[in-house]
Motif scaffolding. Sequence first.
Motif, PDB file in Angstrom:
ATOM      1  N   VAL A  24       0.834  -1.206   0.000  1.00 25.59           N
ATOM      2  CA  VAL A  24       0.000   0.000   0.000  1.00 25.59           C
ATOM      3  C   VAL A  24       0.867   1.253   0.000  1.00 25.59           C
ATOM      4  O   VAL A  24       0.642   2.190  -0.782  1.00 25.59           O
ATOM      5  CB  VAL A  24      -0.950   0.008   1.211  1.00 25.59           C
ATOM      6  N   ARG A  25       1.872   1.280   0.841  1.00 23.35           N
ATOM      7  CA  ARG A  25       2.745   2.455   0.914  1.00 23.35           C
ATOM      8  C   ARG A  25       3.491   2.669  -0.391  1.00 23.35           C
ATOM      9  O   ARG A  25       3.636   3.800  -0.864  1.00 23.35           O
ATOM     10  CB  ARG A  25       3.708   2.306   2.086  1.00 23.35           C
ATOM     11  N   ASP A  26       3.960   1.578  -0.998  1.00 19.57           N
ATOM     12  CA  ASP A  26       4.653   1.695  -2.281  1.00 19.57           C
ATOM     13  C   ASP A  26       3.721   2.244  -3.362  1.00 19.57           C
ATOM     14  O   ASP A  26       4.097   3.140  -4.140  1.00 19.57           O
ATOM     15  CB  ASP A  26       5.190   0.335  -2.723  1.00 19.57           C
ATOM     16  N   TRP A  27       2.505   1.708  -3.410  1.00 24.98           N
ATOM     17  CA  TRP A  27       1.559   2.169  -4.426  1.00 24.98           C
ATOM     18  C   TRP A  27       1.081   3.595  -4.153  1.00 24.98           C
ATOM     19  O   TRP A  27       0.872   4.370  -5.104  1.00 24.98           O
ATOM     20  CB  TRP A  27       0.375   1.209  -4.528  1.00 24.98           C
ATOM     21  N   ASN A  28       0.926   3.960  -2.891  1.00 27.21           N
ATOM     22  CA  ASN A  28       0.560   5.348  -2.583  1.00 27.21           C
ATOM     23  C   ASN A  28       1.588   6.321  -3.146  1.00 27.21           C
ATOM     24  O   ASN A  28       1.244   7.336  -3.767  1.00 27.21           O
ATOM     25  CB  ASN A  28       0.464   5.551  -1.066  1.00 27.21           C
ATOM     26  N   ALA A  29       2.858   6.015  -2.928  1.00 28.04           N
ATOM     27  CA  ALA A  29       3.926   6.892  -3.419  1.00 28.04           C
ATOM     28  C   ALA A  29       3.944   6.923  -4.941  1.00 28.04           C
ATOM     29  O   ALA A  29       4.099   8.002  -5.552  1.00 28.04           O
ATOM     30  CB  ALA A  29       5.266   6.411  -2.876  1.00 28.04           C
ATOM     31  N   ARG A  30       3.767   5.777  -5.557  1.00 30.58           N
ATOM     32  CA  ARG A  30       3.788   5.703  -7.023  1.00 30.58           C
ATOM     33  C   ARG A  30       2.606   6.454  -7.632  1.00 30.58           C
ATOM     34  O   ARG A  30       2.772   7.227  -8.590  1.00 30.58           O
ATOM     35  CB  ARG A  30       3.754   4.234  -7.439  1.00 30.58           C
ATOM     36  N   ILE A  31       1.418   6.237  -7.064  1.00 36.92           N
ATOM     37  CA  ILE A  31       0.229   6.890  -7.590  1.00 36.92           C
ATOM     38  C   ILE A  31       0.314   8.401  -7.415  1.00 36.92           C
ATOM     39  O   ILE A  31      -0.012   9.177  -8.335  1.00 36.92           O
ATOM     40  CB  ILE A  31      -1.042   6.348  -6.904  1.00 36.92           C
ATOM     41  N   ALA A  32       0.755   8.854  -6.253  1.00 35.98           N
ATOM     42  CA  ALA A  32       0.876  10.293  -6.006  1.00 35.98           C
ATOM     43  C   ALA A  32       1.897  10.924  -6.940  1.00 35.98           C
ATOM     44  O   ALA A  32       1.687  12.033  -7.462  1.00 35.98           O
ATOM     45  CB  ALA A  32       1.250  10.544  -4.551  1.00 35.98           C
ATOM     46  N   ALA A  33       3.013  10.233  -7.178  1.00 36.08           N
ATOM     47  CA  ALA A  33       4.049  10.773  -8.059  1.00 36.08           C
ATOM     48  C   ALA A  33       3.572  10.856  -9.502  1.00 36.08           C
ATOM     49  O   ALA A  33       3.877  11.833 -10.216  1.00 36.08           O
ATOM     50  CB  ALA A  33       5.300   9.906  -7.975  1.00 36.08           C
ATOM     51  N   ASP A  34       2.797   9.862  -9.945  1.00 37.26           N
ATOM     52  CA  ASP A  34       2.373   9.807 -11.342  1.00 37.26           C
ATOM     53  C   ASP A  34       1.085  10.580 -11.616  1.00 37.26           C
ATOM     54  O   ASP A  34       0.876  11.042 -12.751  1.00 37.26           O
ATOM     55  CB  ASP A  34       2.162   8.347 -11.775  1.00 37.26           C
ATOM     56  N   HIS A  35       0.224  10.703 -10.605  1.00 34.53           N
ATOM     57  CA  HIS A  35      -1.111  11.255 -10.854  1.00 34.53           C
ATOM     58  C   HIS A  35      -1.497  12.409  -9.924  1.00 34.53           C
ATOM     59  O   HIS A  35      -2.611  12.925 -10.022  1.00 34.53           O
ATOM     60  CB  HIS A  35      -2.162  10.147 -10.718  1.00 34.53           C
ATOM     61  N   GLY A  36      -0.614  12.795  -9.045  1.00 33.47           N
ATOM     62  CA  GLY A  36      -0.911  13.918  -8.164  1.00 33.47           C
ATOM     63  C   GLY A  36      -1.473  13.471  -6.826  1.00 33.47           C
ATOM     64  O   GLY A  36      -1.869  12.313  -6.644  1.00 33.47           O
ATOM     65  N   PRO A  37      -1.519  14.395  -5.860  1.00 35.27           N
ATOM     66  CA  PRO A  37      -1.888  14.042  -4.486  1.00 35.27           C
ATOM     67  C   PRO A  37      -3.357  13.727  -4.271  1.00 35.27           C
ATOM     68  O   PRO A  37      -3.730  13.262  -3.193  1.00 35.27           O
ATOM     69  CB  PRO A  37      -1.480  15.285  -3.693  1.00 35.27           C
ATOM     70  N   ASP A  38      -4.209  14.004  -5.263  1.00 35.15           N
ATOM     71  CA  ASP A  38      -5.648  13.768  -5.092  1.00 35.15           C
ATOM     72  C   ASP A  38      -6.123  12.511  -5.815  1.00 35.15           C
ATOM     73  O   ASP A  38      -7.326  12.299  -5.980  1.00 35.15           O
ATOM     74  CB  ASP A  38      -6.450  14.967  -5.607  1.00 35.15           C
ATOM     75  N   ALA A  39      -5.192  11.664  -6.217  1.00 29.58           N
ATOM     76  CA  ALA A  39      -5.554  10.502  -7.026  1.00 29.58           C
ATOM     77  C   ALA A  39      -6.293   9.452  -6.198  1.00 29.58           C
ATOM     78  O   ALA A  39      -6.101   9.307  -4.995  1.00 29.58           O
ATOM     79  CB  ALA A  39      -4.305   9.889  -7.646  1.00 29.58           C
ATOM     80  N   VAL A  40      -7.145   8.701  -6.904  1.00 33.87           N
ATOM     81  CA  VAL A  40      -7.899   7.589  -6.319  1.00 33.87           C
ATOM     82  C   VAL A  40      -7.511   6.322  -7.083  1.00 33.87           C
ATOM     83  O   VAL A  40      -7.453   6.327  -8.312  1.00 33.87           O
ATOM     84  CB  VAL A  40      -9.424   7.824  -6.452  1.00 33.87           C
ATOM     85  N   TYR A  41      -7.252   5.245  -6.357  1.00 33.38           N
ATOM     86  CA  TYR A  41      -6.975   3.987  -7.029  1.00 33.38           C
ATOM     87  C   TYR A  41      -7.615   2.840  -6.263  1.00 33.38           C
ATOM     88  O   TYR A  41      -7.976   2.972  -5.093  1.00 33.38           O
ATOM     89  CB  TYR A  41      -5.477   3.766  -7.217  1.00 33.38           C
ATOM     90  N   ALA A  42      -7.782   1.714  -6.945  1.00 34.92           N
ATOM     91  CA  ALA A  42      -8.449   0.555  -6.356  1.00 34.92           C
ATOM     92  C   ALA A  42      -7.503  -0.629  -6.284  1.00 34.92           C
ATOM     93  O   ALA A  42      -6.677  -0.838  -7.178  1.00 34.92           O
ATOM     94  CB  ALA A  42      -9.686   0.181  -7.178  1.00 34.92           C
TER      95      ALA A  42
END
Length: 234
Positions: free
Chosen positions: A133-151
């Motif tokens: 979860v922590r790895d994906w949070n960092a990856r998603i935020a870096a690629d899509h910005g701090p307001d991104a939503v993922y499943a």
Amino acid sequence: MTMLLLVRHGLTAMTGPVLAGWTPGVPLDERGRAQVTAVAARLAPLPLAAIVTSPLERCAETAGAIAAGHAVEVDTDERFGEVRYGDWTGRPLKELAEEPLWRVVQTHPSAARFPGEDGESLAAAQHRAVTAVRDWNARIAADHGPDAVYAVCSHGDIIKAVVADALGVHLDQFQRIQVDPASITAIRYTETRPFVVRVNDTGGDVTGLVPEPSGDDTGGNGLGPGDAVPGGGA
């Protein structure tokens, strides 16, 4: 302020009476396919930046149904796979309830390690899932910005373990958390702390889970994005 949506897979023929674990070839049954069609429709309005799944078939099918309504590919991460139950895999729950280890799993799960060469401890399963979860949070935020939503499509015990970590409660309390098939659990991660927004949500609108575009979900009250609103924010 990444928003994580944890989706448990739909029902299978083994869900309930048997501990499926990593048993290969366990697809969704007719009920499960109907469930994931419904949860995919619920999630269709959300701008999902990514969809990640356990490698097991029942989760991959669930993720595929969700992905059909979004222009994103499904990523597989083994760290979201089911707990490795070792020699317990494929056995009826009624039979397992007679094992001495069963009581440990129910009352002191942090001390439970499942038997067999590939048996895993619940603590190790929680660690790998929370790390993912922590790895994906960092990856998603870096690629899509701090307001991104993922499943993330995963399994009951794995989702419960992630929720326990987000709540800041000991793994020994994770059996108090319920995660039904095809349910949605939402956790918002900020620099300060996680916020558990919904748990075991099986119906209704989910569009309110999308963060405000500014990244400040506090309603313009001047608090930082990781601050809790006094009085509960009512």
